[in-house]
Write an enzyme that holds these catalytic residues in place. Structure first.
Site, PDB file in Angstrom:
ATOM      1  N   HIS A  99       0.871  -1.100   0.006  1.00 45.79           N
ATOM      2  CA  HIS A  99      -0.066   0.046  -0.030  1.00 45.79           C
ATOM      3  C   HIS A  99       1.026   1.290  -0.095  1.00 45.79           C
ATOM      4  O   HIS A  99       2.067   1.092   0.205  1.00 45.79           O
ATOM      5  CB  HIS A  99      -0.882   0.120   1.245  1.00 45.79           C
ATOM      6  N   ASP A 102       2.519   1.965   3.395  1.00 45.76           N
ATOM      7  CA  ASP A 102       3.203   1.290   3.864  1.00 45.76           C
ATOM      8  C   ASP A 102       4.753   1.794   3.684  1.00 45.76           C
ATOM      9  O   ASP A 102       5.576   1.285   4.531  1.00 45.76           O
ATOM     10  CB  ASP A 102       3.327  -0.320   3.301  1.00 45.76           C
ATOM     11  N   GLU A 230     -10.717  -7.394  -3.636  1.00 39.85           N
ATOM     12  CA  GLU A 230     -10.524  -8.296  -2.371  1.00 39.85           C
ATOM     13  C   GLU A 230     -11.794  -8.361  -1.289  1.00 39.85           C
ATOM     14  O   GLU A 230     -12.139  -7.408  -0.590  1.00 39.85           O
ATOM     15  CB  GLU A 230      -9.087  -8.012  -1.635  1.00 39.85           C
ATOM     16  N   GLU A 266      -8.730 -13.922  -0.017  1.00 43.79           N
ATOM     17  CA  GLU A 266      -7.981 -13.979   1.148  1.00 43.79           C
ATOM     18  C   GLU A 266      -8.543 -15.224   1.890  1.00 43.79           C
ATOM     19  O   GLU A 266      -9.961 -15.554   2.134  1.00 43.79           O
ATOM     20  CB  GLU A 266      -7.810 -12.805   1.946  1.00 43.79           C
ATOM     21  N   HIS A 269     -10.432 -14.110   5.044  1.00 43.27           N
ATOM     22  CA  HIS A 269     -11.808 -13.462   4.935  1.00 43.27           C
ATOM     23  C   HIS A 269     -12.684 -14.335   4.485  1.00 43.27           C
ATOM     24  O   HIS A 269     -13.874 -14.029   4.832  1.00 43.27           O
ATOM     25  CB  HIS A 269     -11.444 -12.200   3.660  1.00 43.27           C
ATOM     26  N   ASP A 294      -4.544 -14.161  -1.467  1.00 46.35           N
ATOM     27  CA  ASP A 294      -3.851 -13.882  -0.099  1.00 46.35           C
ATOM     28  C   ASP A 294      -3.815 -14.874   0.687  1.00 46.35           C
ATOM     29  O   ASP A 294      -4.908 -15.236   1.317  1.00 46.35           O
ATOM     30  CB  ASP A 294      -4.555 -12.660   0.505  1.00 46.35           C
ATOM     31  N   ASP A 305     -10.120 -12.116  12.306  1.00 51.87           N
ATOM     32  CA  ASP A 305      -9.307 -12.213  11.184  1.00 51.87           C
ATOM     33  C   ASP A 305      -7.776 -12.202  11.666  1.00 51.87           C
ATOM     34  O   ASP A 305      -7.134 -10.738  11.728  1.00 51.87           O
ATOM     35  CB  ASP A 305      -9.446 -11.044  10.227  1.00 51.87           C
ATOM     36  N   ASP A 307      -4.722 -13.273  10.642  1.00 51.20           N
ATOM     37  CA  ASP A 307      -3.656 -13.083   9.592  1.00 51.20           C
ATOM     38  C   ASP A 307      -2.360 -13.866  10.006  1.00 51.20           C
ATOM     39  O   ASP A 307      -1.282 -13.252   9.751  1.00 51.20           O
ATOM     40  CB  ASP A 307      -3.275 -11.691   9.247  1.00 51.20           C
ATOM     41  N   ASP A 337      -0.357 -12.299   3.065  1.00 55.46           N
ATOM     42  CA  ASP A 337      -0.941 -11.510   3.792  1.00 55.46           C
ATOM     43  C   ASP A 337      -1.028 -11.924   5.142  1.00 55.46           C
ATOM     44  O   ASP A 337      -2.124 -12.053   5.845  1.00 55.46           O
ATOM     45  CB  ASP A 337      -2.295 -11.060   3.151  1.00 55.46           C
TER      46      ASP A 337
END
Length: 433
Positions: A99, A102, A230, A266, A269, A294, A305, A307, A337
Site C-alpha cells: 500500500h 506502507d 478483495e 484471502e 476473509h 492472499d 481475522d 492473519d 498477507d
C-alpha cells in the site's frame, strides 16, 4: 544486504529430511510439477505492510516491535526498503505487494504524500533492477487515516471521495511505473457501522462510480495488469459491501464490469464470511473472475481475522486444487498477507514464518497436482453429472415446464437417489497428503 538479518543465510532447498530450520523442505523453486516449476506455479509475494509496517499492536495493547526503520522520514522509508529487499532476496521470493502508506511517510498535503510516493518508488525501481524482484500488485490504503473513518468511495463527504480518487490515481501510477501485474482494491471502510445513518443505495452507487473510473483510468493509461477486488465481510466495519465472491460478482454485474475486474481471495476473509477458502476459489472459477490469492490463516477459535502464516497443508491442498482447476495463476500469485504474532520479536522469526508458509504452500500444491493428475476426483465428478451430457439431460435444457411435465408422465419417471460417495472421496484426498 543490511545487517538486520545478519547471521541468517539465504534460504535454499535441502529436502524433507533436513534439520536446518533455515532451509526449505518442500519448496524447490526449480521442481517441475504439471509442466511448470513451483516458482512459476506459486508466484510467491511478500506483503510489505505486515512484514515491515505493522508495529505489533492489537486492540488491547500497542507496539511490541522495535524496528530501526520505524518513523516518518524518507531516510527511514529507504532503510525500510533496504531491509525489505534484503528479505526478499534471502527468501528468493519473486514478488512483493504494498500500500502507499506502507512505504512512504504521510505528507502534510496530498501533493506532499504523492511526492513522497514518487520518490520511494524511484528507489524501489533501483532495488528491483538490482535484485530481479517484481511487483505483484500495488494498492492504496484508504482505511487507516481518520479521514477515511466513514469510508473512501462510499463516504458521505464528497471531499473524501475526491481525495480517495486522487489517491487511487497516484497508486495506480506507481504500480504501472514499477511494472505491477495487478492493482488491488480492498474496501476496508466501504461499509457501515449502523444503518441508522447510512444511505446504502447512494453508497453503492458511489462505489460503482469509483470502480468505473478505475477501469477507465486503466485503459486510458495502458496499464496491462488486472484490476482486483478483495472481498471481506466485516472488520473493521460492521458490514462491508464486498462481502464475498458472490456479492462482488453481483456488484460487478450491476455496473457492467464483470469482464473488467477479478477477485483477490484471502483465506481469512473467506472464513469470516462463513465459507471455506476452496469454496470462494471454486465460485470465482465458475464465475470467471478468479485472479489472485492472499494466503494466511485465522484462529478458528477466536473468530477474528488473525492473519497468521499458513501451516495447514490439507487446507492448502484443497485450495490449490481449485487454483489448478482454474488453470493456475495468470497475473495473480500467492501473497503472504500474514503477520508475526506480537511476541515474535526476533528478525529470524520473520524469515522462518515465510519459510514455513512457503513450504506448506509447496506441499499443498504438489498434493493438489497429484490429485488432479491422478484424475479420480474429476472422474467421480464427471460420472455424477453424466446424465446431463446426453439424452434426457440435454433434452431438459431445451424444454419448457409443460413439455417436461408431459415427459415425466409419459415415461413414468420416478427417480431414485444415488450415493454422493462423500466419505470415499474424502479418503481419496487423504491418500495424497
Amino acid at each position: 544486504m543490511t545487517d538486520f538479518f545478519k547471521d541468517i543465510p539465504a534460504i535454499r532447498y535441502e529436502g524433507p529430511d533436513t534439520e536446518n530450520e533455515f532451509a526449505f523442505r518442500h519448496y524447490n523453486p526449480d521442481e517441475v510439477v504439471m509442466g511448470k516449476t513451483l516458482k512459476d506455479h506459486l508466484r510467491f509475494a511478500c506483503a510489505y505492510w505486515h512484514s515491515f509496517a505493522w508495529p505489533g499492536g492489537d486492540p488491547f495493547g500497542g507496539q511490541t516491535f522495535e524496528r530501526p526503520w520505524f518513523g516518518d522520514t524518507m531516510e527511514l522509508a529507504k532503510l525500510k526498503a533496504d531491509v525489505a529487499f534484503d528479505m526478499f532476496e534471502r527468501l528468493g521470493v519473486p514478488y512483493f505487494c504494498f500500500h502507499d502508506a506502507d512505504v512512504r511517510p504521510e505528507g502534510d498535503t496530498f501533493a506532499e504524500s504523492t511526492k513522497n510516493l514518487e520518490e520511494i518508488t524511484d528507489y524501489f525501481a533501483e532495488k528491483m533492477d538490482a535484485t530481479g524482484v517484481k511487483l505483484l500488485w500495488g494498492t492504496a490504503n484508504l482505511f487507516s487515516h481518520r479521514r477515511f473513518m466513514a469510508g473512501a468511495a462510499t463516504n458521505p463527504d464528497p471531499e473524501v471521495f475526491a481525495y480517495s480518487a486522487a489517491t487511487i490515481k497516484s497508486c495506480m501510477d506507481a504500480t504501472r511505473k514499477l511494472g505491477g501485474e495487478n492493482y488491488v482494491l480492498w474496501g476496508g471502510r466501504e461499509g457501515y457501522e449502523t444503518l441508522l445513518n447510512t444511505d446504502m443505495a447512494r453508497e453503492r452507487a458511489q462505489a460503482g462510480r469509483m470502480l468505473q473510473m478505475v477501469v477507465d483510468y486503466k485503459h486510458k493509461t495502458g496499464f496491462a495488469g488486472t484490476i482486483l477486488i478483495e472481498p471481506k465481510p466485516q472488520e473493521p466495519t460492521k458490514h462491508q459491501y464486498d462481502y464475498d465472491v458472490a456479492t462482488v460478482y453481483g456488484f460487478l454485474k450491476d455496473f457492467g464490469l464483470e469482464g473488467e475486474v477479478k477477485v483477490n481471495i484471502e483465506q481469512g476473509h473467506a472464513i469470516l464470511a462463513g465459507h471455506s477458502f476452496e469454496h470462494e476459489l471454486a465460485l470465482a472459477r465458475a464465475l470467471g473472475i478468479f485472479g489472485s490469492i492472499d494466503m494466511n490463516r485465522n484462529d478458528y477459535q477466536s473468530g477474528w481475522d488473525t492473519d497468521q502464516f499458513p501451516n495447514n497443508v490439507p487446507e492448502m491442498a484443497l485450495a490449490y486444487y481449485e487454483v489448478l482447476r482454474a488453470g493456475g495463476f495468470d497475473t495473480g500469485g500467492t501473497n503472504f498477507d500474514a503477520k508475526l504474532r506480537r511476541q515474535s520479536l526476533d528478525p529470524a522469526d520473520l524469515i522462518l514464518a515465510h519459510v514455513g508458509g512457503m513450504d506448506a504452500c509447496a506441499a499443498g500444491l504438489k498434493a493438489a497436482a497429484a490429485m488432479l493428475e491422478d484424475g479420480k476426483l474429476e472422474a467421480a465428478r464427471e460420472a455424477r453429472y453424466a446424465g446431463w451430457s446426453e439424452g434426457l439431460g440435454q433434452k431438459l435444457l431445451t424444454s419448457d415446464l409443460a413439455e417436461i411435465s408431459d415427459l415425466v408422465i409419459a415415461k413414468g419417471i420416478n427417480p431414485q437417489p444415488r450415493s454422493g460417495r462423500q466419505e470415499r472421496l474424502e479418503n481419496l484426498v487423504n491418500k495424497y497428503l
